[in-house]
Design an enzyme around this catalytic site. Structure first.
Site, PDB file in Angstrom:
ATOM      1  CD  GLU A 100     -62.488   9.815 104.367  1.00  0.00           C
ATOM      2  OE1 GLU A 100     -62.433  11.434 104.925  1.00  0.00           O
ATOM      3  OE2 GLU A 100     -62.311   9.595 103.387  1.00  0.00           O
ATOM      4  CE  LYS A 149     -58.082  14.232 108.381  1.00  0.00           C
ATOM      5  NZ  LYS A 149     -59.898  12.900 108.084  1.00  0.00           N
ATOM      6  NE  ARG A 153     -62.206  22.830 111.038  1.00  0.00           N
ATOM      7  CZ  ARG A 153     -62.625  22.518 109.866  1.00  0.00           C
ATOM      8  NH1 ARG A 153     -63.705  23.162 108.294  1.00  0.00           N
ATOM      9  NH2 ARG A 153     -62.833  20.815 109.592  1.00  0.00           N
TER      10      ARG A 153
END
Length: 506
Positions: free
Chosen positions: A32, A268, A258
């Site tokens: 994204e 983030k 992950r």
RNA sequence: UCGGGGAUGGUGUAAUUGGUAACACAACUGGUUCUGGUCCAGUCAUUGGGGGUUCGAGUCCUCCUCCCCGAACCA
């Protein structure tokens, strides 16, 4: 390093053996554009691209740009550059927003099939009706609207007839489903915001769930890989694709754990906090785990890739030691780096028996120094040596602790590629700080070898005072003292290493 | 509370798919070395717990424990 096979490779091999797809393997990396790439993304990238390559397939870079409120073109460009630096080239670069028209058409299709409806309730009402873990949801009063009305309302949504939050398009699945994701998820919401690519053309935007699998199908993706937290979305992913008229076999989603690393953060939000609060200088601050930061710090992209390759993929939540990444960097750097001598904290060293040249000035000798002991092909360079040098402050101790092998009064050491020297004296100022060291050199040890083969316990770096160039050096350490930042107090800022950077200049 | 996923040394990944625990990082010993680097040698786990099947189980069955994810009009 041995390349071990992971469950994803086995899965794809199996699909190929069973001819599950009538097309070649195709994967995609779907960031994204609301932040820059970090080491966690690198793992996903390596998985997506390497898997595709390994099975003669291709991998796309697709920007998941379905939320105009948070996304930006600058991130798109940044991500493209980061990916290039890592060493991967996507088959095509595309965007979820490329598919807004198709997505819209498919949404009308679902409405006509009675599989989607416009819900006029507030997000709070919808959330409340969704139920909870173990508590079934209740159906919206608008769930039974007729297709024609839904279609009319949906078009009005598209045409800007309603303010934000007035209504949404929902899939009609099952409000009692054990998997919360299938309790009539939202497909479209109203946002009167301009999108960095589609401008003001749309005021309704698809949600992740309604865009992702469909984008995969449009691109002919076979294996849609994502992280574990999307596991529950998999049923929805398949449900949507199962309702659409697709000519190819539909892609399917598989999740992997992950990448987490000790002593750093990859969320983030936390990265942004560090930047916004001025803890670090920006997205490329060398203490961050972002790719641009690793690049700035001098990490070879190839070592990041081999790290990712070797940690493989599994479904177990885990956290790798940051030292493992660093060891890949050291291995690579050790083999390719040309060595140079630099003195960070200088102390003056005078060789009292150093000869003068014909003009009465101290002689300057150009010593040959090996560039890289790991690679002969890197050759040698000439470095000026004279009677006044700088050595590292730490390389001299008046009162040496046990096992200190470097320079001390009376000791003999080697100056790398220079001469053996022996310390005869030193001067301190009134406050006891070291001012200067006096040594004599042995002219027979030119190049750092003694003809009588006598050994010396240490080899020191040096720089000729007359020829030295000044500069500034920043020494970076890990940003967090705790293995898992924020684990103790819940706030990562409590675990900051306040000595994470030391800048030296002279 | 319900659903989904997971558990192998200090860390992480592996184990010919039921055949006698491997590799890397870290640590520690010792050796080599013109970088206290590199390199070399060595040490470091019977697989979350109980029960079962089997000649044989990390791999199969069963019960238990613990951990992670999920109730955005985020992705």
């Amino acid at each position: 390093m041995e390349a071990r096979t992971n469950f994803l490779q086995e899965m794809i091999s199996e699909d190929i053996k069973k001819r599950r797809f009538n097309r070649s393997i195709r994967t995609r990396f779907p960031p994204e554009p609301n932040g820059y790439l970090h080491i966690g993304h690198a793992k996903a990238i390596c998985l997506d691209f390497d898997l595709a390559n390994e099975f003669d397939g291709t991998c796309n870079l697709r920007f998941d740009d379905t939320n105009p409120d948070t996304e930006d073109k600058a991130y798109v460009e940044g991500i493209i550059n980061d990916l290039k630096w890592l060493g991967y080239e996507p088959e095509i670069i595309c965007y979820a927003s490329d598919y807004f028209d198709q997505l819209y058409a498919w949404a009308e299709l679902l409405i006509n099939d009675g599989l989607a409806y416009v819900d006029d309730q507030s997000s709070a009402q919808i959330s409340e009706q969704r139920g909870g873990f173990g508590k079934p949801g209740v159906e919206s009063p608008f769930r039974t609207r007729h297709s024609e009305e839904n279609l009319k309302l949906f078009r009005q949504m598209r045409d800007g007839a309603f303010p934000e939050g007035h209504c949404v398009l929902r899939a009609r699945i099952d409000m009692q489903h054990d998997n919360m994701q299938l309790r009539d998820p939202v497909m479209y919401r109203i946002r009167h915001a301009s999108h960095y690519r589609t401008g003001d053309h749309w005021c309704i935007y698809p949600t992740y769930d309604w865009a992702h699998g469909q984008g995969d199908a449009i691109e002919g993706i076979t294996h849609s890989l994502c992280t574990l937290e999307f596991s529950d979305n998999r049923d929805l992913y398949s449900w949507f694709l199962g309702k659409l008229p697709l000519s190819d076999q539909a892609p399917y989603q598989t999740e992997f754990a992950r990448l987490e690393l000790t002593h750093t953060v990859t969320s983030k939000r936390k990265l942004r906090d560090l930047i916004d609060n001025g803890v670090v200088s920006g997205w490329d601050d060398p203490r961050l785990p972002t790719l641009r930061a690793l690049k700035k710090r001098g990490y070879p992209a190839s070592s990041v890739r081999s790290f990712c390759k070797d940690i493989g993929a599994a479904r177990t939540n885990s956290r790798h030691a940051i030292e493992l990444l660093e060891s890949y960097v050291r291995v690579k750097l050790n083999s390719v780096s040309q060595r140079r001598m630099a003195i960070l904290k200088p102390v003056k060293l005078t060789i009292t028996n150093w000869p003068d040249d014909e003009n009465g000035d101290p002689l300057v000798e150009w010593r040959e120094v090996i560039n890289n002991p790991e690679n002969e092909l890197d050759g040698v360079r000439l470095v000026p040596f004279s009677g006044t040098l700088y050595i590292e402050e730490d390389d001299f101790k008046v009162n040496p602790p046990p096992k200190f092998f470097r320079l001390t009064p009376g000791a003999e050491v080697r100056l790398r590629s220079g001469y053996f020297i022996t310390c005869n004296d030193y001067v301190e100022n009134s406050s006891g700080e070291l001012q200067e060291i006096y040594c004599t050199y042995d002219p027979d040890t030119a190049g750092g070898k003694a003809p009588d083969n006598r050994k010396v316990k240490a080899t020191l770096h040096w720089v000729s005072a007359e020829h030295a160039v000044t500069g500034a050096v920043s020494l970076y350490d890990r940003l967090f003292t705790a293995e898992i930042p924020g684990e103790a107090t819940g706030d990562v800022m409590d675990d900051l290493n306040h000595q994470s950077v030391e800048t030296l200049s002279n």
